[in-house]
Design an enzyme around this catalytic site. Structure first.
Site, short mmCIF file in Angstrom:
data_model
loop_
_atom_site.label_atom_id
_atom_site.label_comp_id
_atom_site.label_asym_id
_atom_site.label_seq_id
_atom_site.Cartn_x
_atom_site.Cartn_y
_atom_site.Cartn_z
N PHE A 138 -8.80 1.57 0.48
CA PHE A 138 -7.74 2.43 -0.06
C PHE A 138 -7.65 2.28 -1.58
CE2 PHE A 138 -2.87 3.26 -0.02
CZ PHE A 138 -3.06 4.62 -0.23
N HIS B 42 2.01 3.59 8.71
CA HIS B 42 2.66 2.28 8.85
C HIS B 42 4.05 2.27 8.21
CE1 HIS B 42 1.45 1.13 4.70
NE2 HIS B 42 2.33 0.15 4.82
N SER C 288 0.83 -1.21 0.00
CA SER C 288 0.00 0.00 0.00
C SER C 288 0.86 1.26 0.00
CB SER C 288 -0.97 0.00 1.18
OG SER C 288 -0.31 -0.14 2.40
N GLU C 289 2.03 1.21 0.68
CA GLU C 289 2.98 2.32 0.58
C GLU C 289 4.42 1.85 0.70
OE1 GLU C 289 -0.55 4.93 1.63
OE2 GLU C 289 0.28 3.23 2.72
N THR C 290 5.29 2.65 0.11
CA THR C 290 6.74 2.51 0.27
C THR C 290 7.29 3.87 0.68
OG1 THR C 290 6.90 0.74 -1.37
CG2 THR C 290 8.91 1.98 -0.90
#
Length: 271
Positions: A201, A73, A44-46
C-alpha cells in the site's frame, strides 16, 4: 475537541489486526484537518463520520497521504465503535450496509467488477514487485478486481515468494498512482477455500496493509467471476502474519446477492 478512537480490525488482540483511527463526530472537520489527523496517527486509514441521518452515516476515509474511496478495515472498526445493530455507511464508493453483533462487523460491498489486467500493466507490476511470470499460479490468472476500490490480483504458487515480499517502493507507488489502484492483492492458495494474502500500500504512505477488507471483497468477486468457488461460498483469508500482526478475514458469497460480504471483529487499542 475532536475525539480520536483507535481500534484494530480483523483481530480480537490489540497486538494483531490492522489499526484504524475512528472519528465519530467529524462534521466540523475540513479535508485538510482530516488528512492531518490521518497523517499524525500514521495508520493505513482513519475513518471520519461527517454526518448522520437515522441509521445512515456519511463516512470518509483518509490514509496518511490521501483520501481513499473505501476502506474495509476502518469500516469494520467504525461499525464496532458505533455499536450493535444495522448501519448504513454512505461512502465515496457508494452505500455499504454493515451489521454488528458480538463485536463482529459484516459489511456488504458495493456491486463489484472484475476485468482483465492488460499485458503491459502486468509486466510493469511484476517488475515493480521483482517477481517473474514463472512465480504466478496459472490456475488463478491476474485480474483487476473492484468492490469499492481497485486492486490488481496476483496469485503465486509458492508461499515463500509471498513471504519474501521486497518490492520497489517508488516504482510500485508510481504505477499504482497512474492506474488508480489502492492496494495490490497478492495471494497464495492454501486450501479449497482458504488463502494467505498480502497487500502492498505505498500510495497510502505505508509499506503494507496488515488486513485489507476492501481488497478481500474485491478478491471474493474475483473468485466468483472465475468460478474458483461456487455462488454460495465462505472463504477464509489469513493476512498480517508476515508483519507480526495476524489478521483473519471471512469473505462470504451469497447466490443472487451482487455485493460481497466481509466479516471480522474489532477491539479498541487502549493506550
Amino acid at each position: 475537541m475532536t475525539e480520536i478512537q483507535r481500534y484494530v480490525a480483523f483481530s480480537d488482540d490489540p497486538a494483531g489486526g490492522n489499526p484504524a483511527g475512528v472519528v465519530l463526530d467529524a462534521a466540523q472537520l475540513d479535508d485538510a484537518k482530516m488528512l492531518a489527523i490521518a497523517a499524525e496517527l500514521g495508520y493505513s486509514e482513519t475513518a471520519f463520520v461527517t454526518g448522520r441521518r437515522g441509521a445512515a452515516y456519511r463516512v470518509r476515509y483518509f490514509s496518511p497521504l490521501a483520501e481513499v474511496p473505501f476502506c474495509g478495515h476502518a469500516t469494520v472498526a467504525t461499525a464496532v465503535a458505533l455499536g450493535p445493530g444495522d448501519h448504513l455507511f454512505v461512502t465515496n464508493a457508494g452505500e455499504v450496509p454493515v451489521a454488528v453483533a458480538d463485536g463482529v462487523a459484516t459489511l456488504t460491498s458495493v456491486p463489484p467488477a472484475v476485468s482483465e489486467l492488460p499485458d503491459d500493466e502486468l509486466t510493469a507490476l511484476l517488475a515493480a514487485l521483482r517477481w517473474a511470470t514463472d512465480d504466478l499460479d496459472p490456475a488463478l490468472p491476474p485480474r483487476i478486481a473492484y468492490a469499492g476500490a481497485y486492486h490488481p490480483v496476483l496469485a503465486v504458487t509458492s508461499r515463500q515468494r509471498l513471504a519474501d515480499l521486497d518490492y520497489d517502493v517508488p516504482a510500485l507507488k508510481a504505477l499504482m498512482t497512474e492506474r488508480g489502484w489502492t492496494t495490490v492483492q497478492l495471494v497464495h492458495r492454501t486450501g479449497p477455500a482458504s488463502f494467505d494474502v498480502r497487500d502492498p500500500f505505498p500510495v497510502g504512505g505505508v509499506y503494507e496493509d496488515p488486513a485489507t477488507g476492501a481488497a478481500a471483497a474485491a478478491f471474493g468477486a474475483y473468485l466468483r467471476e472465475l468460478g474458483v468457488v461456487g455462488p454460495d461460498a465462505t472463504v477464509a483469508l489469513r493476512q498480517g502474519d508476515d508483519l507480526g500482526r495476524p489478521s483473519r478475514l471471512t469473505v462470504r458469497l451469497v447466490a443472487g446477492e451482487p455485493g460481497v460480504r466481509v466479516s471480522g471483529n474489532a477491539v479498541p487499542i487502549v493506550e
